[in-house]
Design a protein around this motif. Sequence first.
Motif, short mmCIF file in Angstrom:
data_model
loop_
_atom_site.label_atom_id
_atom_site.label_comp_id
_atom_site.label_asym_id
_atom_site.label_seq_id
_atom_site.Cartn_x
_atom_site.Cartn_y
_atom_site.Cartn_z
N GLU A 135 83.63 13.28 13.28
CA GLU A 135 84.26 11.85 13.06
C GLU A 135 84.71 11.58 14.31
OE1 GLU A 135 87.78 9.62 10.54
OE2 GLU A 135 87.37 11.72 10.13
N VAL A 136 84.34 10.29 14.76
CA VAL A 136 84.80 9.70 15.99
C VAL A 136 85.67 8.46 15.71
CG1 VAL A 136 84.02 8.61 17.97
CG2 VAL A 136 82.45 10.32 17.02
N ASN A 137 86.82 8.67 16.43
CA ASN A 137 88.00 7.48 16.26
C ASN A 137 87.58 6.56 17.56
OD1 ASN A 137 90.31 5.86 16.40
ND2 ASN A 137 91.54 7.74 16.14
N TYR A 148 88.26 11.54 19.89
CA TYR A 148 87.88 10.22 20.92
C TYR A 148 86.64 10.54 21.54
CZ TYR A 148 92.79 8.90 20.68
OH TYR A 148 94.12 8.47 20.42
N MET A 149 85.66 9.39 21.81
CA MET A 149 84.32 9.38 22.28
C MET A 149 84.36 10.24 23.59
SD MET A 149 81.59 8.06 21.53
CE MET A 149 81.60 6.41 20.77
N GLU A 150 85.34 10.21 24.54
CA GLU A 150 84.88 11.00 25.60
C GLU A 150 85.22 12.57 25.49
OE1 GLU A 150 89.55 9.67 25.76
OE2 GLU A 150 87.51 8.69 25.24
N GLN A 151 85.57 12.91 24.26
CA GLN A 151 85.66 14.42 23.98
C GLN A 151 84.73 15.09 23.11
OE1 GLN A 151 89.61 13.63 22.11
NE2 GLN A 151 90.82 14.53 23.50
N LEU A 152 83.75 13.81 22.84
CA LEU A 152 82.74 14.04 21.77
C LEU A 152 81.74 15.28 22.12
CD1 LEU A 152 81.25 13.60 18.87
CD2 LEU A 152 80.20 11.77 19.92
N GLU A 153 81.50 14.99 23.22
CA GLU A 153 80.07 15.96 23.58
C GLU A 153 80.66 17.45 23.67
OE1 GLU A 153 76.47 16.35 26.80
OE2 GLU A 153 77.58 14.56 26.63
N LYS A 168 75.14 17.51 11.68
CA LYS A 168 74.04 16.61 11.09
C LYS A 168 74.10 15.26 11.76
CE LYS A 168 71.46 19.19 8.23
NZ LYS A 168 70.07 19.54 8.34
N GLY A 169 75.05 14.92 12.56
CA GLY A 169 75.25 13.52 12.95
C GLY A 169 76.76 13.14 13.24
N LEU A 170 77.10 11.83 13.06
CA LEU A 170 78.10 11.37 13.11
C LEU A 170 78.88 10.42 12.36
CD1 LEU A 170 77.63 10.35 17.10
CD2 LEU A 170 78.62 12.34 16.17
N MET A 171 80.11 10.02 12.28
CA MET A 171 80.75 9.06 11.18
C MET A 171 81.87 8.40 11.90
SD MET A 171 83.70 8.78 9.16
CE MET A 171 84.27 9.94 7.86
N THR A 172 82.26 7.40 11.42
CA THR A 172 83.36 6.58 12.03
C THR A 172 83.81 5.28 11.27
OG1 THR A 172 83.95 5.51 14.23
CG2 THR A 172 81.97 4.56 13.39
N ILE A 173 85.12 5.30 11.56
CA ILE A 173 85.60 4.06 10.75
C ILE A 173 86.42 3.14 11.92
CG2 ILE A 173 87.39 3.13 8.97
CD1 ILE A 173 87.41 6.17 8.02
N PRO A 174 85.71 1.91 12.23
CA PRO A 174 86.27 1.23 13.22
C PRO A 174 87.47 0.46 13.18
CG PRO A 174 84.38 0.22 12.53
CD PRO A 174 84.59 1.48 11.54
N PRO A 175 88.28 -0.18 13.89
CA PRO A 175 89.67 -0.80 13.51
C PRO A 175 89.19 -1.97 12.77
CG PRO A 175 89.58 -0.29 15.94
CD PRO A 175 87.94 -0.13 15.36
N GLN A 192 75.00 3.62 20.12
CA GLN A 192 74.78 3.94 21.60
C GLN A 192 74.81 5.61 22.02
OE1 GLN A 192 72.37 2.10 23.60
NE2 GLN A 192 72.12 4.19 24.43
N SER A 193 76.21 5.96 21.44
CA SER A 193 76.35 7.22 21.73
C SER A 193 75.43 8.11 20.86
CB SER A 193 78.03 7.30 21.39
OG SER A 193 78.33 8.83 21.38
N PHE A 194 75.22 7.91 19.64
CA PHE A 194 74.32 8.51 18.56
C PHE A 194 73.14 8.73 19.38
CE2 PHE A 194 71.45 8.00 15.15
CZ PHE A 194 71.56 9.25 14.43
N ILE A 195 72.64 7.88 19.95
CA ILE A 195 71.00 8.04 20.43
C ILE A 195 71.14 8.71 21.85
CG2 ILE A 195 69.24 6.31 21.69
CD1 ILE A 195 69.17 6.23 18.54
N ASP A 196 72.31 8.56 22.46
CA ASP A 196 72.24 9.44 23.80
C ASP A 196 72.47 10.77 23.58
OD1 ASP A 196 72.41 7.11 25.15
OD2 ASP A 196 74.53 7.03 25.77
N ILE A 197 73.28 11.24 22.40
CA ILE A 197 73.23 12.56 21.99
C ILE A 197 72.17 13.14 21.38
CG2 ILE A 197 74.41 14.19 20.48
CD1 ILE A 197 77.02 12.13 20.92
N LYS A 198 71.35 12.17 20.81
CA LYS A 198 70.11 12.72 19.89
C LYS A 198 69.04 13.09 21.19
CE LYS A 198 66.98 10.94 16.37
NZ LYS A 198 67.32 11.24 15.25
N SER A 199 69.01 12.21 22.11
CA SER A 199 68.30 12.46 23.25
C SER A 199 68.26 13.93 24.04
CB SER A 199 68.15 11.29 24.16
OG SER A 199 69.20 11.21 24.95
N LYS A 200 69.78 14.37 23.92
CA LYS A 200 69.87 15.65 24.71
C LYS A 200 69.36 16.73 23.99
CE LYS A 200 73.74 13.57 27.07
NZ LYS A 200 75.12 13.49 27.53
#
Length: 242
Positions: A135-137, A148-153, A168-175, A192-200
């Motif tokens: 889960e990403v805040n 937080y996004m910068e801590q995700l990887e 298996k992937g990511l989940m989020t609830i935006p504001p 975009q973050s999802f795709i970037d991580i997938k490519s790694k």
Amino acid sequence: MERFIADEAKLQAVEDNYKAVKSRIEEAAIKAGRNPKDVRLMAVTKTVESVYINKAIELGADLIGENRVQEYLGKKDELKLDGVEKHLIGHLQTNKVKQIVGEVDMIESVDSVKLAKEINRVSANKGLTTNVLIEVNIGREDSKSGIYMEQLEELLIEIAGMDNIKIKGLMTIPPICDTEKEINEYFSTMYQSFIDIKSKNIDNIDMNILSMGMSGDFESAVSNGSNIVRVGSAIFGARKYF
């Protein structure tokens, strides 16, 4: 205990709403140049009585999401769950991990190493592997759980080393946003973050699921690449708070 009597008008409303949501997902996907079959509808069942959940299942719902461990465990025996995938989508406390591991097919709300370690430990003790989403805040809101996004990887890599947990992937609830443009920016950033991580191609991570979008914004989520939308009130009506 007095037997719960279903409200026929509400059963009909669930049917109408479910079909309408499915149609809206299909339209949003086609408009975005996507195959509607690539977007799964999760029926979110928080505070919903079993009879109405079963009505959604009868209509074709093959994925349900519950927010609370105790609520799910309390009504699961009344649900017709053959062929239905079950996800826990609410915040999970470490002291509840033992109760839910093995009861659901996926935990969508992992947001710390501490929680992941406990899921891994309990899963190993039960001889199984637990599928999870991180889960990403995305809005960095104090009121919401999630990394937080910068801590995700860093978190992904640490959890990926655990033997009895599978990302298996990511989940989020935006504001809550005032404009569609604003919500689209959050969803686009997440995609975009999802795709970037997938490519790694990080070992032990299948970056296949992006769970975002709820009753008020699922069409925007679909247009920005979500492949699970979590819809409760748009199917079952306003939640009851006891």
